[in-house]
Design a protein around this motif. Sequence first.
Motif, PDB file in Angstrom:
ATOM      1  N   GLU A  98       0.989  -1.038   0.007  1.00 23.95           N
ATOM      2  CA  GLU A  98      -0.044  -0.089   0.086  1.00 23.95           C
ATOM      3  C   GLU A  98       0.848   1.319  -0.005  1.00 23.95           C
ATOM      4  O   GLU A  98       0.544   2.084  -0.375  1.00 23.95           O
ATOM      5  N   ALA A  99       2.006   1.206   0.641  1.00 21.91           N
ATOM      6  CA  ALA A  99       2.843   2.333   0.706  1.00 21.91           C
ATOM      7  C   ALA A  99       4.349   1.905   0.571  1.00 21.91           C
ATOM      8  O   ALA A  99       4.592   0.886   1.037  1.00 21.91           O
ATOM      9  N   ASP A 100       5.131   2.613   0.143  1.00 25.62           N
ATOM     10  CA  ASP A 100       6.471   2.415  -0.209  1.00 25.62           C
ATOM     11  C   ASP A 100       7.303   3.554  -0.063  1.00 25.62           C
ATOM     12  O   ASP A 100       7.282   4.678  -0.636  1.00 25.62           O
ATOM     13  N   SER A 101       8.228   3.643   0.964  1.00 26.27           N
ATOM     14  CA  SER A 101       9.160   4.733   1.261  1.00 26.27           C
ATOM     15  C   SER A 101      10.241   5.012  -0.031  1.00 26.27           C
ATOM     16  O   SER A 101      10.861   6.127   0.051  1.00 26.27           O
ATOM     17  N   ALA A 102      10.575   4.269  -0.877  1.00 27.18           N
ATOM     18  CA  ALA A 102      11.599   4.484  -1.901  1.00 27.18           C
ATOM     19  C   ALA A 102      11.238   5.522  -2.640  1.00 27.18           C
ATOM     20  O   ALA A 102       9.959   5.770  -2.982  1.00 27.18           O
ATOM     21  N   PRO A 103      12.139   6.200  -3.407  1.00 28.32           N
ATOM     22  CA  PRO A 103      12.027   7.135  -4.286  1.00 28.32           C
ATOM     23  C   PRO A 103      11.018   6.680  -5.502  1.00 28.32           C
ATOM     24  O   PRO A 103      11.260   5.527  -6.019  1.00 28.32           O
ATOM     25  N   GLY A 104       9.822   7.450  -5.641  1.00 29.95           N
ATOM     26  CA  GLY A 104       8.863   6.926  -6.611  1.00 29.95           C
ATOM     27  C   GLY A 104       7.987   5.773  -6.394  1.00 29.95           C
ATOM     28  O   GLY A 104       7.131   5.335  -7.196  1.00 29.95           O
ATOM     29  N   ALA A 105       8.099   5.207  -5.064  1.00 29.26           N
ATOM     30  CA  ALA A 105       7.282   4.534  -4.479  1.00 29.26           C
ATOM     31  C   ALA A 105       6.876   3.125  -5.416  1.00 29.26           C
ATOM     32  O   ALA A 105       5.757   2.944  -5.723  1.00 29.26           O
ATOM     33  N   VAL A 106       8.011   2.636  -6.175  1.00 26.60           N
ATOM     34  CA  VAL A 106       7.816   1.578  -7.029  1.00 26.60           C
ATOM     35  C   VAL A 106       7.022   0.402  -6.777  1.00 26.60           C
ATOM     36  O   VAL A 106       6.373  -0.152  -7.716  1.00 26.60           O
ATOM     37  N   LEU A 107       7.074   0.036  -5.573  1.00 31.03           N
ATOM     38  CA  LEU A 107       6.007  -1.255  -5.196  1.00 31.03           C
ATOM     39  C   LEU A 107       4.632  -0.927  -4.770  1.00 31.03           C
ATOM     40  O   LEU A 107       3.806  -1.698  -4.810  1.00 31.03           O
ATOM     41  N   ALA A 108       4.521   0.552  -4.591  1.00 31.16           N
ATOM     42  CA  ALA A 108       3.024   0.901  -4.070  1.00 31.16           C
ATOM     43  C   ALA A 108       2.265   0.262  -5.104  1.00 31.16           C
ATOM     44  O   ALA A 108       2.201   0.426  -6.323  1.00 31.16           O
ATOM     45  N   GLY A 109       1.005  -0.519  -4.779  1.00 27.21           N
ATOM     46  CA  GLY A 109       0.166  -0.967  -5.620  1.00 27.21           C
ATOM     47  C   GLY A 109       0.282  -2.472  -6.247  1.00 27.21           C
ATOM     48  O   GLY A 109      -0.235  -2.883  -6.841  1.00 27.21           O
ATOM     49  N   ARG A 110       1.678  -2.848  -5.978  1.00 28.87           N
ATOM     50  CA  ARG A 110       1.765  -3.960  -6.325  1.00 28.87           C
ATOM     51  C   ARG A 110       1.688  -5.004  -5.487  1.00 28.87           C
ATOM     52  O   ARG A 110       1.559  -5.080  -4.318  1.00 28.87           O
ATOM     53  N   GLU A 111       1.257  -6.506  -6.179  1.00 28.80           N
ATOM     54  CA  GLU A 111       0.644  -7.441  -5.169  1.00 28.80           C
ATOM     55  C   GLU A 111       1.710  -8.799  -5.373  1.00 28.80           C
ATOM     56  O   GLU A 111       1.877  -9.032  -6.698  1.00 28.80           O
ATOM     57  N   VAL A 112       2.062  -9.266  -4.478  1.00 22.08           N
ATOM     58  CA  VAL A 112       2.570 -10.644  -4.514  1.00 22.08           C
ATOM     59  C   VAL A 112       2.177 -11.702  -3.982  1.00 22.08           C
ATOM     60  O   VAL A 112       1.412 -11.585  -3.062  1.00 22.08           O
ATOM     61  N   GLU A 113       2.495 -12.880  -4.285  1.00 22.73           N
ATOM     62  CA  GLU A 113       1.691 -13.972  -3.796  1.00 22.73           C
ATOM     63  C   GLU A 113       2.516 -14.516  -2.282  1.00 22.73           C
ATOM     64  O   GLU A 113       1.765 -15.326  -1.727  1.00 22.73           O
ATOM     65  N   SER A 114       3.638 -14.275  -2.076  1.00 23.79           N
ATOM     66  CA  SER A 114       4.501 -14.910  -0.991  1.00 23.79           C
ATOM     67  C   SER A 114       5.181 -13.881  -0.173  1.00 23.79           C
ATOM     68  O   SER A 114       5.781 -13.065  -0.846  1.00 23.79           O
ATOM     69  N   PHE A 115       5.408 -14.139   1.086  1.00 24.59           N
ATOM     70  CA  PHE A 115       6.285 -13.200   2.004  1.00 24.59           C
ATOM     71  C   PHE A 115       7.705 -13.123   1.404  1.00 24.59           C
ATOM     72  O   PHE A 115       8.339 -12.296   1.350  1.00 24.59           O
ATOM     73  N   GLU A 116       8.410 -14.229   0.721  1.00 20.97           N
ATOM     74  CA  GLU A 116       9.764 -14.340   0.258  1.00 20.97           C
ATOM     75  C   GLU A 116       9.792 -13.476  -0.944  1.00 20.97           C
ATOM     76  O   GLU A 116      10.641 -12.804  -1.312  1.00 20.97           O
ATOM     77  N   GLN A 117       8.378 -13.280  -1.680  1.00 18.11           N
ATOM     78  CA  GLN A 117       8.699 -12.633  -3.008  1.00 18.11           C
ATOM     79  C   GLN A 117       8.744 -10.973  -2.445  1.00 18.11           C
ATOM     80  O   GLN A 117       8.991 -10.172  -3.066  1.00 18.11           O
TER      81      GLN A 117
END
Length: 165
Positions: A98-117
Amino acid sequence: FGSRSPALAPSPSRPSEGVRARGAMAAREGKEMEDEEEAKPIGEDVLHYQAHYRDFFSEFEVLSISPDRQSAKFRIVSKAVVKRALEVCLTASGFLVEADSAPGAVLAGREVESFEQLLSAMDGAEVFGTRLCDLVSGELARQLAAGGLQREEEEAAQDRVEAKD
């Protein structure tokens, strides 16, 4: 591996792995897959990750677990120098960033299937893979050392028995 290697503890079944397997089992047993899914408190998986994967993050805060225990929100902070923070919602469909502190918030909105991913996406596959291999190697070395000491003790005891005869 034993409990001394927390990151290697089995991960709770994630939707992609467990749902298909439980669905096939339920179909064979004549049960509805929804009944099986409702019985598993997916939201509590975050407590497992917090306890058993601590070698992979510097902070892990459970923000909330839904009353029906079918979802949870948590904040995880990377061990990397940058200390990237993610806010994640875990549901039956996976891990939604839901939120990503990295510049550009590149992971925000991304869904993955496992904790390892999720860990791999947060720090990069190479960092995650290296950390995992280091943990496995350390655990194997510990077990080999413990086994080697045990064999030496057994051999010494056998030598004492033979010396008495």
